[in-house]
Design a protein around this motif. Structure first.
Motif, mmCIF file in Angstrom:
data_model
loop_
_atom_site.group_PDB
_atom_site.id
_atom_site.type_symbol
_atom_site.label_atom_id
_atom_site.label_comp_id
_atom_site.label_asym_id
_atom_site.label_seq_id
_atom_site.Cartn_x
_atom_site.Cartn_y
_atom_site.Cartn_z
ATOM 1 N N VAL A 158 42.974 41.292 42.202
ATOM 2 C CA VAL A 158 42.268 41.487 40.925
ATOM 3 C C VAL A 158 42.770 42.749 40.232
ATOM 4 N N GLN A 159 42.990 43.811 41.011
ATOM 5 C CA GLN A 159 43.477 45.072 40.432
ATOM 6 C C GLN A 159 44.879 44.896 39.857
ATOM 7 N N ILE A 160 45.715 44.142 40.529
ATOM 8 C CA ILE A 160 47.061 43.884 40.010
ATOM 9 C C ILE A 160 46.976 43.117 38.690
ATOM 10 N N LEU A 161 46.140 42.087 38.644
ATOM 11 C CA LEU A 161 45.981 41.316 37.406
ATOM 12 C C LEU A 161 45.388 42.172 36.289
ATOM 13 N N PHE A 162 44.484 43.070 36.633
ATOM 14 C CA PHE A 162 43.928 44.004 35.653
ATOM 15 C C PHE A 162 45.058 44.800 34.999
ATOM 16 N N ASN A 163 45.982 45.282 35.798
ATOM 17 C CA ASN A 163 47.077 46.102 35.273
ATOM 18 C C ASN A 163 48.113 45.281 34.521
ATOM 19 N N ILE A 164 48.416 44.084 35.016
ATOM 20 C CA ILE A 164 49.341 43.218 34.286
ATOM 21 C C ILE A 164 48.740 42.846 32.933
ATOM 22 N N GLY A 165 47.452 42.534 32.933
ATOM 23 C CA GLY A 165 46.767 42.283 31.666
ATOM 24 C C GLY A 165 46.825 43.484 30.754
#
Length: 409
Positions: free
Chosen positions: A256-263
């Motif tokens: 989730v944290q990775i997707l937060f940053n990619i977003g």
């Protein structure tokens, strides 16, 4: 031939600034990634952990203002190199903290370097880019921050013998190498060199932030940065712990944290392109409305799939909103006070960044849970949205020209 020489210089400056922003993002999120390990080793309650998060942000506040102020006097390049060295040395020192006070001290000093670097990255990029692509260039540089956070998340998901300390070893050693690259490859801003031939008095550099033509924009920018960074840093620091507290595994929280940053990287670029196309108001509307919806999703999602969507959307909107403000900020001020103006807005925003993790810690200590943390962010977001929307309508080309005229009087 002259045109051919300018393009590589500008591209090299933007590339170096992007790499430095990657390191900034890695370190800014390193404490959040390492929080479960830090809390377990030092036996820290949530309120105490909130101070660990905020310690680095305490350093960011004076660092951003001092870095911008010094850069308008001695040069962007010199101050940036020293800032990168500073946060690299004390990120490494964080890995060797032996108790709670030493941990707080290392994070404060790391924050000083991180704080000084960001306004210089924005100023250098805006001054190196073609005017028609200035906001896009700033947003591309700034998207290095969430991408660096994604790298931090990947490091946090890996199993190393050094445990939580590994992320601080990486965040300490790599900046020392990048500082050497900046020293040898980065060119000083041409705009700064030109301005240095006709230096403005020191009092005008700070007083210019409150001149009649830019006073309203300065105040709007500060308020918007304060409340936007309150929510952004609440998420950056507490999201992994909140997810684990909701029953997700460390690996799921990391995804989730990775997707937060990619977003966040996607939102940053999207915001910059809209600003360059004179659609800043639309960028503001998408970012802040999306932030409110995604916060509700993070607080109330009942499945991992929905949490992934909410995490991506939260990053896209939260970092996209801040990117709008950072993309607009350099255009509000003439060269003589540009780094000071950007640094002052970042410093004001850091007050919100300090408050966000502390508020979240107190809300959790009161037993409100993740939903309570997300709900507590809503009023500030409404205020930030109104200020950012008003600012997007005020920051027109006439105001920019007036600001440039102010700097040459």
């Amino acid at each position: 031939m002259t045109h051919q020489n300018k393009l590589p210089r500008g591209a090299a400056t933007i590339a170096l600034c992007f790499v430095t922003a990657l390191l900034e993002g890695l370190d800014l999120q390193s404490t959040g990634i390492a929080a479960p390990g830090i809390g377990a080793e030092f036996k820290l309650a949530p309120a105490m952990m909130g101070w660990v998060f905020s310690a680095g942000l305490v350093g960011l506040l004076p660092g951003a203002f001092a870095g911008g102020w010094l850069a308008d006097r001695v040069g962007r390049k010199t101050v940036l190199v020293w800032a990168v060295l500073l946060f690299g040395i004390f990120s490494f020192a964080t890995a060797h903290a032996w108790d709670y006070p030493s941990l707080l001290g290392a994070r404060v000093l790391t924050g000083l370097g991180l704080g000084a670097a960001l306004p210089l990255l924005i100023a250098l990029t805006s001054e190196a880019a073609d005017p028609s692509m200035r906001s896009t260039a700033v947003s591309l540089t700034y998207c290095g921050v969430p991408l660096g956070g994604a790298i931090a998340s990947v490091i946090g998901m890996m199993k190393f013998d050094a445990g939580w300390r590994m992320i601080f070893y990486v965040g300490g050693i790599v900046p020392l190498v990048v500082a050497l690259l900046l020293f040898f490859l980065l060119r000083e801003s041409a705009s700064f060199r030109q301005e240095a031939l006709n230096q403005a008095p020191a009092d005008r550099r700070i007083g210019g932030l409150f001149a009649d033509r830019v006073l309203g924009s300065t105040l709007l920018l500060w308020v918007a940065c304060f409340f936007t960074l309150t929510v952004l840093y609440m998420l950056l620091n507490w999201l992994p712990s909140l997810l684990i507290g909701q029953g997700y595994s460390r690996a799921e929280a990391g995804i989730v944290q990775i997707l937060f940053n990619i977003g966040g990287a996607a939102g940053s670029v999207m915001s910059g392109r809209l600003v360059d196309r004179d659609r800043a108001g639309l960028a503001v509307g998408i970012s802040y409305a999306g932030m409110l919806l995604s916060l509700a999703g993070l607080g109330m999602s009942t499945s991992f799939a929905l949490m992934l969507v909410a995490g991506f959307a939260a990053g896209c909107c939260a970092i996209g909103a801040q990117a709008v403000l950072y993309a607009r900020a350099p255009a509000l001020y003439p060269t003589a006070i540009r780094a000071t103006g950007v640094g002052a807005s970042i410093s004001t925003g850091r007050l919100g960044a300090i408050a966000g993790p502390l508020v979240a810690g107190q809300v959790l200590a009161a037993g409100a849970g993740a939903a309570g943390v997300m709900l507590s962010a809503a009023p500030g977001l409404v205020v930030a949205a109104l200020c950012a929307w008003t600012l997007s309508r005020r920051a027109d080309p006439e105001e920019v020209r007036a600001g440039q005229a102010l700097g040459t009087r």
